[in-house]
Design a protein around this motif. Structure first.
Motif, PDB file in Angstrom:
ATOM      1  N   LYS A 419       0.829  -1.210   0.000  1.00  0.00           N
ATOM      2  CA  LYS A 419       0.000   0.000   0.000  1.00  0.00           C
ATOM      3  C   LYS A 419       0.858   1.252   0.000  1.00  0.00           C
ATOM      4  CE  LYS A 419      -4.082   2.158   1.963  1.00  0.00           C
ATOM      5  NZ  LYS A 419      -5.210   2.048   2.917  1.00  0.00           N
ATOM      6  N   ASP A 420       1.953   1.226   0.737  1.00  0.00           N
ATOM      7  CA  ASP A 420       2.863   2.377   0.749  1.00  0.00           C
ATOM      8  C   ASP A 420       3.434   2.619  -0.648  1.00  0.00           C
ATOM      9  OD1 ASP A 420       2.440   2.731   3.442  1.00  0.00           O
ATOM     10  OD2 ASP A 420       4.298   1.752   4.069  1.00  0.00           O
ATOM     11  N   ILE A 421       3.799   1.552  -1.338  1.00  0.00           N
ATOM     12  CA  ILE A 421       4.326   1.689  -2.702  1.00  0.00           C
ATOM     13  C   ILE A 421       3.246   2.219  -3.632  1.00  0.00           C
ATOM     14  CG2 ILE A 421       5.234   0.424  -4.699  1.00  0.00           C
ATOM     15  CD1 ILE A 421       6.480  -1.552  -2.632  1.00  0.00           C
ATOM     16  N   GLY A 422       2.055   1.619  -3.565  1.00  0.00           N
ATOM     17  CA  GLY A 422       0.964   2.049  -4.427  1.00  0.00           C
ATOM     18  C   GLY A 422       0.561   3.490  -4.190  1.00  0.00           C
ATOM     19  N   THR A 423       0.512   3.885  -2.915  1.00  0.00           N
ATOM     20  CA  THR A 423       0.167   5.276  -2.579  1.00  0.00           C
ATOM     21  C   THR A 423       1.213   6.239  -3.122  1.00  0.00           C
ATOM     22  OG1 THR A 423      -0.972   4.541  -0.568  1.00  0.00           O
ATOM     23  CG2 THR A 423      -0.317   6.857  -0.675  1.00  0.00           C
ATOM     24  N   PHE A 424       2.476   5.833  -3.030  1.00  0.00           N
ATOM     25  CA  PHE A 424       3.559   6.669  -3.561  1.00  0.00           C
ATOM     26  C   PHE A 424       3.431   6.822  -5.075  1.00  0.00           C
ATOM     27  CE2 PHE A 424       7.764   6.969  -5.549  1.00  0.00           C
ATOM     28  CZ  PHE A 424       8.263   8.116  -4.951  1.00  0.00           C
ATOM     29  N   VAL A 425       3.163   5.724  -5.768  1.00  0.00           N
ATOM     30  CA  VAL A 425       3.017   5.790  -7.226  1.00  0.00           C
ATOM     31  C   VAL A 425       1.839   6.682  -7.603  1.00  0.00           C
ATOM     32  CG1 VAL A 425       2.515   4.469  -9.322  1.00  0.00           C
ATOM     33  CG2 VAL A 425       4.108   3.543  -7.619  1.00  0.00           C
ATOM     34  N   VAL A 426       0.735   6.525  -6.902  1.00  0.00           N
ATOM     35  CA  VAL A 426      -0.445   7.362  -7.190  1.00  0.00           C
ATOM     36  C   VAL A 426      -0.121   8.833  -6.991  1.00  0.00           C
ATOM     37  CG1 VAL A 426      -2.773   7.968  -6.410  1.00  0.00           C
ATOM     38  CG2 VAL A 426      -2.156   5.569  -6.737  1.00  0.00           C
ATOM     39  N   SER A 427       0.588   9.159  -5.902  1.00  0.00           N
ATOM     40  CA  SER A 427       0.936  10.564  -5.663  1.00  0.00           C
ATOM     41  C   SER A 427       1.850  11.093  -6.762  1.00  0.00           C
ATOM     42  CB  SER A 427       1.605  10.720  -4.294  1.00  0.00           C
ATOM     43  OG  SER A 427       2.872  10.079  -4.261  1.00  0.00           O
ATOM     44  N   LYS A 428       2.718  10.216  -7.257  1.00  0.00           N
ATOM     45  CA  LYS A 428       3.648  10.627  -8.303  1.00  0.00           C
ATOM     46  C   LYS A 428       2.931  10.860  -9.621  1.00  0.00           C
ATOM     47  CE  LYS A 428       8.343   9.761  -9.827  1.00  0.00           C
ATOM     48  NZ  LYS A 428       9.587   9.045  -9.480  1.00  0.00           N
ATOM     49  N   ILE A 429       2.000   9.985  -9.979  1.00  0.00           N
ATOM     50  CA  ILE A 429       1.300  10.168 -11.253  1.00  0.00           C
ATOM     51  C   ILE A 429       0.299  11.314 -11.160  1.00  0.00           C
ATOM     52  CG2 ILE A 429       1.663   7.767 -11.936  1.00  0.00           C
ATOM     53  CD1 ILE A 429      -1.120   7.095 -11.182  1.00  0.00           C
TER      54      ILE A 429
END
Length: 438
Positions: A419-429
Motif C-alpha cells: 500500500k505504501d508503494i501504491g500510494t507513492f506511485v499514485v501521488s507521483k502520477i
C-alpha cells in the motif's frame, strides 16, 4: 490548391483517423497477452516477468505520448529515462506503431522472443484486412523497430545483465534462515534483484517493511504461534479456502511428483495475473486505445518496483518458509496445499504487488469497480467475481496463508508495504498530471 488540400486531407486521414475502420484498441490486450504466453513458455520468474512487461510497454507508451500530448510522457515519471527521439521517416499511424512495438520489444528481450514473429505477421495481416494501407503499415513498423531497439538499449543499463555475474545464493546456517524446499529443492530465485534500477520509487530500500517476528523454537513464542497457525489452517481447509489458494497460486513452474517421475506445470506469474485483470478492467470501462495503454504501462511499472522492494526485504531477512519450520518442529509429514516458491518468505510477494497495483488501479479506474476475472480459465479454473481491486488484492494476500506458504505477518506487513508503494506511485502520477481514466 484543390490538389494540395486533397493531398493534405488524405495524408492526415491515413495517419490519424481512419474512423471507419475497427478500433485498434481491440488489438492491444491480445498483443500484451501474446507476450504473456511467451513468458509462460519461458517460465519467466515473477520479478523478471514484471520487468519484461514494463519495457515491452514503455516504447509503446512513448510513441503514444509523443502523438497525444494530453498524456504524460514517461520521462516525466521515470528519472532515468529520457525522451526517445524518433528518427524514422514517413507518415505512420502511432497506434499501429505502438502495437508492433510491444511485440518487437518482447521479441528482442525475451529468451523465446522469436515466437512473437508469428504474432507480428498475424497483426500485419489483420491490419491489411481491416483496410490499413501498406504505405502506412511499413513506416509504422519502422518506428516500432527503432523505438524497441532504443528501449532495449535503455533496459540493458538497469543492471539486469550483471545478475548472472554475481555470486549464487548459498543457504545460510541456522534454523531461522531460508532453505530450499521440496519437491524440487530449487535454488534461490533472483537473490540480487534489489540491484535492478526501479521505475518510480527512489531505491529498493525506500519502503522497507518493519522487521519480521523473531524466529523461535519456543512453543510459547509469537513465531511458533505463527507457524502453528499455518499448520492448523492447512489441516482444516474447507473448499472455499482451497479454491482461493489455488486461484491465486500463480506459480510459473510447479512440479508434481509421482514416484520417480516429476512433471512440470507452467502457469501465469502473479504480475501476469494482474496485467490480465488490467485488461479486463480497461475493457469493461470502455477505455480508448491511449488510456488502455497508459493503464497497462503504469501497472507494469508499479509491479516492477513492488518486486524490487519486496525482493530487497526477502534476501535481507532471509526468513525460513513455513513448510521447513513445520516439518522440523511440528509435523514431519505435513505438506502445504501449494508448492512453496524457491525464495525466502518475508514479505509475501503476492501481498506486496497485489496491494500496490490495486491502489493504482483504484485511482485510475475507480473504487468499487466490479469485474469478473477470467485469468485462470486458461488453467482450468472458473471465473471469479470481485467488487473492487482492493478486494481482489486482499484475497490474493490471504491466499498465501491458506496455501501454506506464508506466515501471517509476512502477509499483513506485505500488504502495508504494498500500500505504501501504491500510494507513492499514485501521488507521483497525480503530480505528473495524470487524472483518473474512467
Amino acid at each position: 490548391m484543390r490538389y494540395l488540400f486533397l493531398l493534405g486531407f488524405l495524408v492526415c486521414h491515413s495517419v490519424q483517423g481512419q474512423k471507419a475502420r475497427p478500433d485498434l484498441g481491440r488489438h492491444l490486450q491480445p498483443t500484451i497477452f501474446a507476450v504473456t504466453m511467451v513468458m509462460i513458455h519461458d517460465v519467466a520468474n515473477p520479478p523478471a516477468a514484471s520487468r519484461f512487461y514494463t519495457y515491452s510497454l514503455l516504447g509503446a507508451y512513448e510513441i503514444m505520448a509523443q502523438h497525444n500530448t494530453a498524456f504524460t510522457a514517461p520521462a516525466a515519471l521515470v528519472r532515468s529515462h529520457k525522451k526517445i527521439v524518433i528518427e524514422s521517416k514517413g507518415a505512420y499511424n502511432y497506434r499501429i506503431a505502438a502495437l508492433f512495438c510491444v511485440l518487437e520489444t518482447g521479441r528482442l528481450m525475451l529468451p523465446s522472443g522469436y515466437m512473437l514473429e508469428d504474432e507480428q505477421k498475424k497483426l500485419i495481416e489483420t491490419l491489411r484486412k481491416e483496410g490499413y494501407d501498406q504505405a502506412v503499415i511499413n513506416p509504422s513498423i519502422a518506428v516500432a523497430q527503432e523505438v524497441a531497439k532504443k528501449v532495449t538499449a535503455y533496459a540493458a543499463t538497469d543492471n539486469y545483465l550483471k545478475l548472472s555475474t554475481r555470486l549464487r545464493h548459498r543457504p545460510a546456517k541456522g534454523d531461522q534462515f531460508w532453505y530450499p524446499t521440496p519437491p524440487g529443492y530449487i535454488e534461490a530465485i533472483e537473490p540480487h534483484w534489489r540491484t535492478i534500477r526501479p521505475m518510480f520509487i527512489d531505491s529498493c530500500t525506500q519502503f522497507t517493511p518493519k522487521p519480521a517476528v523473531v524466529f523461535s523454537k519456543d512453543s510459547t513464542s509469537e513465531f511458533y504461534k505463527l507457524a502453528y497457525e499455518v499448520y492448523r489452517e492447512g489441516k482444516n481447509l474447507d473448499e472455499r479456502k482451497r479454491f482461493i489458494a489455488s486461484y491465486w497460486d500463480c506459480n510459473p513452474f510447479a512440479i508434481n511428483t509421482s514416484g520417480h517421475m516429476s512433471i512440470g506445470f507452467k502457469k501465469i506469474s502473479p504480475g501476469g495475473h494482474w496485467m490480465n485483470i488490467t485488461s479486463i478492467a480497461t475493457r469493461k470501462a470502455k477505455l480508448d486505445f491511449d488510456k488502455t495503454l497508459q493503464a497497462h504501462w503504469l501497472v507494469a511499472a508499479t509491479l516492477m518496483d513492488a518486486f524490487i522492494s519486496c525482493w530487497d526485504e526477502k534476501y535481507r531477512s532471509n526468513r525460513v518458509r513455513p513448510e521447513t519450520v513445520i516439518n522440523r518442529s511440528i509435523d514431519a509429514r505435513w505438506q502445504p496445499l501449494l508448492q512453496t516458491p524457491p525464495f525466502p518468505e518475508y514479505t509475501s510477494g503476492h501481498s506486496v504487488i497485489s496491494t500496490a497495483v490495486a491502489e493504482v488501479l483504484t485511482y485510475l479506474i475507480g473504487d468499487n469497480f466490479s469485474f469478473t476475472d477470467d485469468t485462470e480459465v486458461l488453467f482450468e479454473l472458473p471465473t471469479r467475481d470481485f467488487k473492487s481491486f482492493r478486494q481482489a488484492a486482499g484475497e490474493a494476500a490471504i491466499s498465501r496463508l491458506y496455501g501454506g506458504i506464508h506466515f501471517r505477518d509476512a502477509i499483513e506487513n506485505g500488504q502495508t508495504q504494498g500500500k505504501d508503494i501504491g500510494t507513492f506511485v499514485v501521488s507521483k502520477i497525480k503530480k505528473a498530471g495524470i487524472k483518473p481514466l474512467h
